[in-house]
Design an enzyme around this catalytic site. Structure first.
Site, PDB file in Angstrom:
ATOM      1  N   CYS A 129       0.813  -1.061  -0.046  1.00 11.84           N
ATOM      2  CA  CYS A 129       0.007  -0.002  -0.007  1.00 11.84           C
ATOM      3  C   CYS A 129       0.830   1.259  -0.136  1.00 11.84           C
ATOM      4  CB  CYS A 129      -0.885   0.078   1.116  1.00 11.84           C
ATOM      5  SG  CYS A 129      -0.052  -0.133   2.672  1.00 11.84           S
ATOM      6  N   HIS A 141      -4.064   9.536   3.695  1.00 10.68           N
ATOM      7  CA  HIS A 141      -4.389   8.116   3.829  1.00 10.68           C
ATOM      8  C   HIS A 141      -5.783   8.129   4.342  1.00 10.68           C
ATOM      9  CE1 HIS A 141      -4.297   4.026   4.984  1.00 10.68           C
ATOM     10  NE2 HIS A 141      -3.290   4.049   4.384  1.00 10.68           N
TER      11      HIS A 141
END
Length: 638
Positions: free
Chosen positions: A29, A560
């Protein structure tokens, strides 16, 4: 991590988790490697945590997560060099979620990436040969010309073979089987069947033949389907015969299947489109010219342009000219002009290295494939601006009744073929307008990439991925510092409205520990996430849940969205930006579906972290308990 050797670090991590045999899968990620292990007990977590470049190790959601930070894509790429893991599917710089056309563009661009340099070189050689022939420097019948022409044309003629290899890597199938399928499509006897004009059948089933040389979509579709067939055969065939029966059956099934399905679909569609546009020429030439000018490159992309070739050649044989060919000049040169604008505007040497020679081959030889697949299509806006220029220029050219009295590739060197029929001046005006529109729009509104915006492997360079480098200082929209004067601080704004959570209270060890840098968490009260700073997007996760932005002053901000939302695989997230794009504070980054995130059991808290905190004087949260989108959230002292 500038001093860290990423491949060495990847090897050390692999050894620390028990070796490749203990690894079931690997992805990443925005900040961490996400590994799936056969046996967690075989992993030496203490040893992995001590590795230089590793921030932390945590186990959650059935994954062994190694936190790296911003450089995780480079470690992941290093993993791909030493194991069967770490391939491009683990992460991507552009979102694969979103509308179907964007996903299609991303796929085609990725498949073309490894052959862009040879494609650009071949196009340039073709342009120089065309110029030599036009000016009489070398006769087309001369042996030297014939040999060099073969060298220039080979890649384009056998393009399906090259795409078979890259598509096979993309879809994870046997590339040599894919090449066999592609080879059959361009095999001389198959090509002859397509040009003979005689009825063709396979086992009594009529075949509608098309010319697959230089085609793109048929082989990509064939290799995609090959993947399903291959996986089925590998699963169910006995091991004693699996190795030779799988390629045998795959080739025996896929070649006829492609000829029976792709050929008819493409041929019928292209014939319908060409017949419709030809009919429009009868009562509204300007409209037909606009359609041809706008969509010619789209037709080429899908292989539909072949439907126009018989009509053009028939017109030349019967009436001595073809009206269909005039709008192609503005269409092709508009795309080439967009490539010139990209070459002048981009800060990426890699992108410029493709755009400049591709523009030359487009202008001089009408060969736009290198620039379309390596520049305009991946960046999207230049492609759209080229379409706009082609539409206006094509309409002007068609209004003057311009036509070609010879079958030529639309280019500057082909203009003499258009002097005998119609208003040649209007053709020149239309072409000039098309070039101007595409160039100006791309130069003003096109993405201005940074030096790291184009991966080296995206243009087939053997070098490793480029590091992010600071861009020249510009006016600071958050501090008011004038251009040329370096700001002393940067205000980082709230990307969403909502209650503020101290980073230490965020339920994620990596962020709460401060290992990723200082920042804040915000519980979003809206489904739109906006950029907290002005700068360049240097990271976009394909799942759409995380974005990295670098300001002109060198502040690196990570947005995020949600805790562990990478597990949603993009569902509920839609990116509004791409890597390399220049954005301003307040611009839309992404839209999210908070209800879907909640229904999936994840926390939608949006984290905003300055990932290079250690390199800055201070990063200070402003202490608010609730923030409105666009309000200052962090004060960064440089």
């Amino acid at each position: 991590m500038a001093s860290v050797d990423y491949t060495t670090l990847a090897a050390d991590i692999l050894e620390g988790v028990g070796g490749e045999k203990n690894l079931v899968g690997a992805t990443h990620c925005a900040t961490r490697l996400r590994l799936r292990l056969r046996d967690d007990a075989k992993a030496d977590t203490a040893a992995v945590e001590k590795l230089p470049g590793v921030i932390a190790v945590m186990q959650a959601g059935g994954q062994y997560q190694v936190v790296i930070g911003n450089d995780v894509p480079l470690v992941f790429a290093g993993l791909g060099k030493i194991s069967r893991f770490g391939n491009e599917d683990g992460s991507d710089d552009a979102p694969t979620q979103g509308n179907l056309f964007n996903r299609f563009i991303e796929m085609v661009s990725a498949i073309f990436s490894p052959i862009l340099w040879p494609l650009a070189g071949s196009g340039l050689l073709k342009a120089f040969l065309s110029m030599a022939g036009t000016f009489g420097w070398v006769a087309p019948t001369n042996n030297t010309y014939v040999i060099l022409s073969a060298a220039a044309d080979a890649l384009f003629y056998f393009l399906p073979l090259f795409l078979a290899v890259t598509a096979a890597r993309r879809f994870k199938v046997n590339q040599f089987t894919s090449m066999a399928i592609a080879g059959a499509l361009v095999y001389p006897s198959i090509v002859a069947l397509g040009t003979a004009g005689q009825p063709v059948d396979f086992a009594g089933i009529p075949l509608v033949m098309m010319n697959y040389t230089s085609s793109v979509i048929p082989i990509i579709v064939a290799v995609w389907l090959q993947g399903y067939l291959e996986r089925f055969l590998l699963k169910f065939l006995p091991s004693a015969v699996r190795n030779f029966l799988t390629p045998l059956l795959t080739v025996a099934i896929m070649v006829p299947l492609t000829l029976l399905t792709v050929g008819p679909a493409t041929t019928l569609l292209s014939q319908g489109v060409s017949a419709g546009i030809t009919a429009i020429f009868g009562f509204a030439p300007w409209l037909a010219g606009a359609l041809m000018g706008a969509f010619w490159q789209v037709f080429v992309l899908f292989g539909l342009h072949w439907g126009f070739v018989p009509i053009m050649t028939n017109d030349l044989a019967t009436i001595g000219y073809s009206l269909l060919m005039a709008p192609l000049v503005p269409a092709v040169l508009a795309q080439a002009a967009a490539m010139v604008a990209v070459a002048l505007r981009t800060r990426s040497a890699a992108r410029r290295g493709v755009a400049a020679p591709a523009a030359i081959s487009g202008f001089l030889a009408g060969v736009t494939e290198p620039g379309i697949y390596g520049v305009n299509l991946p960046l999207k806006k230049p492609f759209y601006f080229g379409i706009a220029g082609g539409a206006v220029g094509g309409a002007i050219a068609a209004m003057g009744g311009s036509a070609s009295n010879a079958f030529v590739f639309a280019s500057l060197l082909a203009l003499p073929a258009f002097t005998a029929v119609g208003n040649f001046v209007l053709l020149l005006i239309g072409t000039a307008v098309a070039i101007l529109i595409a160039f100006v729009l791309t130069f003003i509104f096109g993405p201005r990439e940074t030096a790291d915006a184009v991966k080296d492997d995206a243009v087939a360079s053997p070098a490793a991925d480029a590091e992010t480098v600071p861009v020249p200082a510009a006016a600071d929209t958050t501090t008011g510092a004038p251009a040329g004067q370096r700001a002393t601080s940067v205000k980082v704004l709230a990307p969403v409205s909502g209650p503020v959570i101290a980073l230490a209270d965020v339920p994620d060890k990596v962020f709460s520990s401060g290992a990723m840098g200082a920042g804040v968490g915000i519980v979003p009260e809206e489904d739109a996430v906006h950029s907290p700073v002005s700068g360049t997007v240097h990271a976009v996760m394909k799942t759409g849940h995380a974005y990295g932005i670098k300001t002109d002053e060198g502040v690196e901000v990570l947005v995020h969205i949600g805790i562990d939302t990478v597990q949603m695989k993009g569902e509920g997230f839609e990116a509004a930006v791409t890597r390399g794009q220049r954005i301003e504070a307040g611009d839309l980054l992404a839209t999210i579906d908070r209800a879907r995130i909640q229904a999936a059991g994840y926390d939608a808290t949006t984290l905003m972290v300055v990932t290079n905190t250690r390199n800055l004087t201070a990063v200070v949260p402003l202490g608010e308990t609730r923030l409105t989108r666009g309000a200052p959230a962090l004060d960064v002292e440089l």
